[in-house]
Enzyme design. Structure first.
Site: not given
Length: 435
Positions: A135, A196, A219, A242, A332-333, A366, A420
């Protein structure tokens, strides 16, 4: 632009821990309204396939298409985008792709076996996934770098087919994104997005093939959809906004630090930028740089909201405390903008990516440093890792007993299975015990 308010914290404050918890609080996929929309979209795509995809794409991306053919970019179109790029852009894209590919080649897992004295063979077979979906966001900004970071590790892993989805609101196509897809070896591209697109990749439609795993940022609707389809398909992570955390000893140019904080704040209003420093006077200088440089930024309004709502300038006693606080945040960074970053590195336990030294801007990571920029957010670096080749490979255990090995281990399995009360397990093993 008027002066913005920036949160200042001090680790010696009596309510510091409470304030920090409030600053870090984030749950990106808990909105009940968003969940309801996503559930409806997924159900419709599962039930109506292409028809639902076309309907939602026309509605959410303000398009007017009547067939899936209009929503697929063929290989020829991708190559056309690559060929038509200005030389500087193409060379930069190719250089970044080469560095990303070389770095990820080192991550590739290999199959292995060993044989015991009685001839029993044990091992692990490493195989790539058959088909993955990536994506790529296409809303507030377009990210050709995300194409490279998601597709190239999959290619290195040996994935047979890569399907890319990227929304094109109002029909606006980003040529750099398509060029990156061509360069990274993406097989099919569909100009669809949102929940979708995630549903189509997870369950398949008449045109969009079902994939084994979905990777890439998006998003809140995309993140919520990924969580909803997990189990039917694999996912990389549920990504939050981020974030960047800078540990500085007070000796770096304050303008550099301010711009490093901006580099994440400009992503969106929910992004988070934090500075930790033992020098109060330096923090004052960074705040001055922020106020002075902000009006010069193209995305000043987004940065201003992000800085006012989610940023913080934190004073600590020393770099040791800074490292401990960083581990609590698990960013994250993480930038170690200090004189000797390698000396501080052993104290860092939790971070998605660590940028060491004053010259190592996070933005290099990045685009073109080589390591992946798809990283764990919202504190999940405590237990998660950057996207890599290993995310596109599966590991199967290999077990082949010799007659003697099966006999000896059958005795062990028999005792444990009967303990068992699993008699069939025990007898299955016992049949192989030699007299």
């Amino acid at each position: 632009m008027s002066r913005i308010a920036i949160r200042r914290l001090n680790s010696r404050q009596s309510d510091f821990n409470l304030q920090l918890d409030q600053l870090l609080a984030w749950e990106s996929v808990s909105d009940t309204r968003v969940n309801a929309v996503v559930d409806e979209v997924i159900a419709e795509v599962k039930a109506r396939g292409d028809e639902a995809l076309i309907e939602y794409t026309n509605r959410f991306d303000r398009m007017s298409v009547d067939s899936m053919q209009a929503l697929e970019m063929g290989a020829e179109r991708l190559q056309q985008s690559l060929a038509s790029l200005p030389d500087a852009q193409r060379q930069a894209l190719e250089k970044a792709a080469d560095r990303i590919r070389v770095y990820h080649e080192r991550q590739k897992g290999e199959s292995w076996t060993y044989t015991e004295a009685d001839g029993t063979l044990l091992g692990q077979q490493v195989t790539p996934m058959d088909r993955v979906g990536i994506y790529v966001p296409g809303g507030k900004a377009a990210y050709p770098s995300s194409v490279l970071m998601n597709a190239l590790p999959a290619k290195v892993a040996g994935v047979k087919e890569i399907i890319m989805v990227v929304p094109t609101p109002d029909g606006v196509v980003n040529e750099l994104v398509l060029a990156a897809a061509a360069l990274a070896g993406v097989d099919r591209v569909f100009t669809i997005g949102g929940a979708q697109a995630v549903a189509a990749l997870a369950y398949g439609t008449q045109t969009v093939p079902r994939v084994d795993k979905i990777v890439g940022p998006g998003n809140i609707y995309v993140a919520t959809a990924k969580r909803a389809v997990f189990g039917a398909v694999g996912i990389d992570m549920i990504a939050g906004p981020s974030e960047i955390l800078v540990i500085c000893d007070g000796q770096t140019d304050p303008d550099w630090i301010a711009m490093d904080l901006f580099s994440q704040a400009e992503h969106d209003e929910d992004a988070q930028s934090i500075l930790i420093c033992p020098d109060a006077a330096f923090i004052d200088r960074v705040e001055e740089s922020i106020q002075r440089l902000l009006p010069t930024m193209e995305r000043a309004e987004i940065i201003a909201v992000s800085i006012q709502n989610r940023a913080a300038l934190i004073e600590v006693a020393d770099l040791h405390e800074a490292a401990e606080l960083s581990n609590r945040i698990a960013p994250e960074h993480l930038e170690l903008s200090v004189a000797d970053p390698q000396a501080l590195l052993p104290e860092i336990r939790h971070a998605g990516a660590i940028f060491m030294g004053r010259y190592t801007a996070e933005s290099l990571g990045d685009y073109c440093a080589g390591p992946n920029h798809v990283l764990p957010t919202s504190g999940t670096a405590r237990f998660s890792s950057p996207l890599g080749v290993y995310d596109f490979q599966k590991r199967s255990s290999l077990i082949m007993f010799s007659a003697q090995g099966a006999s000896e281990m059958g005795k062990v399995a028999s005792v444990l299975a009967r303990g068992e009360s699993l008699t069939a397990h025990a007898r299955s093993a016992e049949y192989r015990i030699l007299d």
